[in-house]
Design an enzyme around this catalytic site. Structure first.
Site: not given
Ligand code: NDP
Length: 249
Positions: A157, A170
């Site tokens: 990030s 985070y």
């Molecule tokens: P979301 O919150 O939309 O999705 C996160 C995913 O991680 C979901 O599928 C969720 O599953 C899964 N997850 C969360 N907790 C757990 C757990 N305990 N065990 C297994 N799976 C888990 O996030 P994004 O799609 O936005 O983010 C994806 C990546 O991109 C992350 O690493 C984030 O830090 C990074 N990122 C995102 C940005 C953005 O603007 N969106 C910017 C910079 C980085 P469930 O839905 O079942 O909880």
């Protein structure tokens, strides 16, 4: 000349016959990446914690007549050594190798000054965002080494490259993720290991971090995946230990 993987245009069939595990594949960027990798020919292992979401992604891939994926149910906040080993055993027995590993699952935790950061939340963020990536990578290294062109992608990030007030655990987990990626890349000659910063993307996580933001001004997950394809496929061979942006600054 610096590489701009977000300008990459992937050829059809880029990931044909590859086996790729995507964490957090049930929602947001992970869901879009899983679908996109499948559209480019890969068999996807959909890893995540919410069965219904993973099943929905599974159904969308199967109904599009793409390679049949698999589901690996795992909650990174609670998983123990055996849960990781079970995934590694399944991969080895069924596929004999792993060609790609996308560490995508993360939680935001709590936006708070360090002085007031909830301690339990700090530990949970570190477990889900960082420790799980270490634990999963460690058990999958043998399967990755059995691939002809293995690629590991970690998700960072902007706040994992420059500290910013109130981003707490985070941000720290993302700094450490960049470090894990670099250390691993330096250790593994035959496995390509890189880090990716998706940039602001229209997902549930982004909405909870910026509730007042107009989401229509952000790119959707499916529109930021060129860098993911570049790093997962053969056109990035020889590139390892780097960190890339998925959107122009
Ligand atoms: P979301 O919150 O939309 O999705 C996160 C995913 O991680 C979901 O599928 C969720 O599953 C899964 N997850 C969360 N907790 C757990 C757990 N305990 N065990 C297994 N799976 C888990 O996030 P994004 O799609 O936005 O983010 C994806 C990546 O991109 C992350 O690493 C984030 O830090 C990074 N990122 C995102 C940005 C953005 O603007 N969106 C910017 C910079 C980085 P469930 O839905 O079942 O909880």
């Amino acid at each position: 000349m610096s590489i701009k993987p977000y300008l990459y245009s992937a050829p059809a069939g880029l990931l044909k016959d590859r086996v790729i595990l995507v964490t957090g594949a049930g929602d947001g960027i992970g869901q879009a990446a899983a679908r996109c990798f499948a559209e480019h020919g890969a068999t996807i292992i959909l890893a995540g914690k919410t069965k219904s979401k993973l099943e929905a992604v599974y159904d969308s891939i199967v109904s599009a007549d793409l390679p049949t994926p698999q589901i690996a149910l795992i909650d990174f906040a609670k998983a123990e050594a055996d849960d990781y080993l079970e995934i590694a055993t399944r991969v080895s027995e069924q596929f004999k190798r792993l060609d790609g590993l996308l560490h995508n699952a993360s939680i935001l935790g709590q936006l708070s000054p360090i002085e007031h950061h909830d301690v339990a939340t700090w530990y949970e963020v570190m477990q889900v965002n960082l420790n799980s990536s270490f634990l999963l990578t460690q058990v999958l290294i043998p399967a990755l080494k059995s691939s002809k062109e293995p690629s590991v992608i970690f998700t960072s990030s902007g706040v994992g490259r420059a500290g910013r007030a109130y981003w707490g655990a985070y941000a720290v987990s993302k700094f450490a993720t960049e470090g894990l990626s670099q250390v691993l890349a330096d250790e593994l000659n035959q496995v390509k290991v890189n880090c990716i910063n998706p940039g602001a993307t229209r997902t549930a996580m982004r909405k909870s971090a910026f509730p007042g933001e107009d989401p229509t001004k952000l790119l959707a997950p499916k529109d930021i995946l060129d860098a993911y394809l570049f790093l997962m496929g053969s056109d990035s061979n020889g590139i390892s230990g780097q960190s890339f942006d998925c959107q122009p600054k």
